[in-house]
Design an enzyme around this catalytic site. Structure first.
Site: not given
Ligand code: NDP
Length: 477
Positions: A128, A182, A185-186, A189
């Site tokens: 988070s 987590k 937590h959300n 939130e």
């Molecule tokens: P996204 O959720 O937008 O995901 C994009 C990434 O996933 C890219 O690297 C993409 O690769 C890859 N991807 C998607 N589908 C596939 C697949 N089938 N095979 C391989 N790679 C794939 O990225 P974020 O950085 O926003 O978030 C990443 C994770 O973190 C998510 O699970 C999200 O929910 C979580 N998150 C957590 C937050 C937090 O505060 N903890 C905040 C935001 C997100 P490509 O570049 O090739 O398309």
């Protein structure tokens, strides 16, 4: 391989996490489905530390030192399963796959089971703090085996946020425990944000104050017991003026709150476990109500208010009442969330240390707050605490504010201002402390129409009354 740890999935979260590891001196293997993101990370941030880029999953895994640790940070869902399969195909027993995305905990339990059968450790880890947290120090909630934590934990603790030198990361428990915590937590939130929004609305309507003036009240509150990231950013949002219109920014934002689903998961799980998480549920439904556009249009100007108007004569007293109501409702929401953690921990055999959860939420994450220290202390004093609300510190803190809380909820109702989270939290407070609840009548009704039986206050046993017969009582056991 030479890399200490690997990160695959280099969108904003993954790149920032990889950079955070690199800045802490780790050699970081980096990989992304499309190589362009990997190249960009190394080109733009190569000077953060040592990156080992790979174009293929095979090279990525080969670049890791044993036992290998690969962190997945991809779009949650099918993407995560696809990447796990690719990694598992080339990894060896003893290696560790970490899913740091926002997975739903039942998926994590399923994945852990499948990988355990192959001798691999699977760690579902909550992270988070958003983009900034990932780069500068998030709150990290890893599940998985103790053994995997021995290898992984020190690195995660290194890159996590620190409060008083203590890392905001600890081993939560086996399999899905990390992602579960987590999720809660959300959920908390959601409740916290809704409570703040209700406090804002009451101040706005009660005082007729401007957004900026209310921003100042929140800034003041942030110097006391309510000190927290969410109160701090609320003050900043309310102080912000829209450049286009010159109006308060909050007044140009459409009043519809969206959601990505973690609040819904939390509420669904609360229902499954039978734990009353009313604060989280009301907050989730409040977002749903805000987005119920046709219903709101059908009601606006049609449903009569028949409400009073605000007559606040003691401005400072009113502000203090709202503050007390907010604090008390917030304690209820957290107390309920910790109840949910306790229930899930018992059901799944996770043995989650609730005090440690409050400790790792003190920094890095969205609900970071001063009062989490008090929660940690309460559980340290009594690890088997049945009800956080009933810990001595909170009993006193909330007890002092109950009268104010009642005044606020009552005035809100009289003046037609919706305060679902304030009001339901007060109802929970009165319900949980009641000597006797009208549940007796509900159970009697159940026995009447469904022969669902009841227990008596005066003697042991299970009973049914012959409602359609002579109304005599039969003992069932
Ligand atoms: P996204 O959720 O937008 O995901 C994009 C990434 O996933 C890219 O690297 C993409 O690769 C890859 N991807 C998607 N589908 C596939 C697949 N089938 N095979 C391989 N790679 C794939 O990225 P974020 O950085 O926003 O978030 C990443 C994770 O973190 C998510 O699970 C999200 O929910 C979580 N998150 C957590 C937050 C937090 O505060 N903890 C905040 C935001 C997100 P490509 O570049 O090739 O398309």
């Amino acid at each position: 391989g030479v890399a200490d740890i690997g990160v695959t999935g280099l969108a904003v979260m993954g790149s920032n996490l990889a950079r955070n590891f690199a800045r802490h001196g780790y050699k970081v293997a980096v990989h992304n489905r499309s190589f362009a993101k990997t190249e960009r990370l190394v080109a733009e941030h190569g000077d953060d530390g040592t990156f080992v880029p790979s174009e293929s999953v095979e090279d990525f895994v080969a670049s890791l030192s044993r036992p290998r640790v690969a962190v997945i940070m991809v779009k949650a869902g099918a993407g995560t399963d696809a990447v796990i399969d690719q990694l598992a195909a080339v990894m060896e027993p003893g290696d560790i796959i970490v899913d740091a995305g926002n997975a739903h905990f039942p998926d994590t339990i399923r994945r852990e089971n499948a990988l355990r059968a192959k001798g691999l450790h699977f760690v579902g880890s909550g992270v988070s703090g958003g983009e900034e947290g990932a780069l500068l120090g998030p709150s990290i909630m890893p599940g998985g085996t103790k053994e995997s934590y021995d290898r992984l934990g020190p690195m995660l603790e290194d890159i996590s946020a620190k409060v008083d030198g203590v890392p905001c990361c600890t081993h939560v428990g086996p399999d899905g425990a990390g992602h579960f915590v987590k999720m809660v937590h959300n959920g908390i939130e959601y409740a916290d944000m809704q409570l703040i929004a209700e406090a804002y609305d009451l101040l706005r309507q009660g005082l007729g104050a401007s957004a900026a003036e209310i921003g100042e009240i929140f800034a003041e509150w942030n110097r006391g017991d309510l000190e927290s990231f969410l109160i701090e950013i609320t003050a900043e949002v309310l102080a912000h003026t829209d450049a286009d219109t010159g109006n308060a920014f909050v007044d140009v934002v459409m009043d519809r709150a969206e959601q990505k689903g973690t609040g819904r998961w939390t509420v669904q799980n609360g229902l499954d476990l039978g734990v009353p998480i009313t604060g989280i549920a009301e907050a989730t439904f409040a977002r749903a109500l805000s987005g119920s556009v046709p219903q709101r249009e059908a009601a606006r100007g049609v449903l009569p208010a028949n409400a009073g108007t605000w007559e606040v004569t003691d401005r400072a007293g009113f502000i203090e009442d709202v503050r007390q109501a907010l604090y008390a409702s917030k304690v209820v929401a957290y107390s309920q969330g910790f109840d949910q953690i306790a229930a899930a921990s018992a059901e799944n055999g996770w043995d989650i240390d609730r005090g440690a959860m409050a400790r790792i939420w003190r920094g890095g994450c969205i609900i970071r707050a001063r009062f989490l220290n008090r929660i940690t202390e309460a559980y340290e004093e009594n690890p088997d605490l049945q009800l956080l609300l009933a810990a001595p510190y909170f009993t006193e803190a909330v007890g002092n504010g109950v009268a104010a809380w009642r005044r606020i909820v009552a005035q809100a109702a009289l003046n037609g201002v919706p305060t679902p989270a304030f009001a339901s939290s007060l109802a929970y407070y009165d319900g949980v402390r009641a000597d006797r609840l009208p549940a007796a009548l509900v159970q009697a009704q159940r026995d009447f129409f469904g022969a669902h039986t009841y227990q008596r206050v005066d003697r042991p046993g299970t009973f049914h009354t012959l409602w359609s017969g002579d109304r005599s009582e039969e003992q069932q056991d």
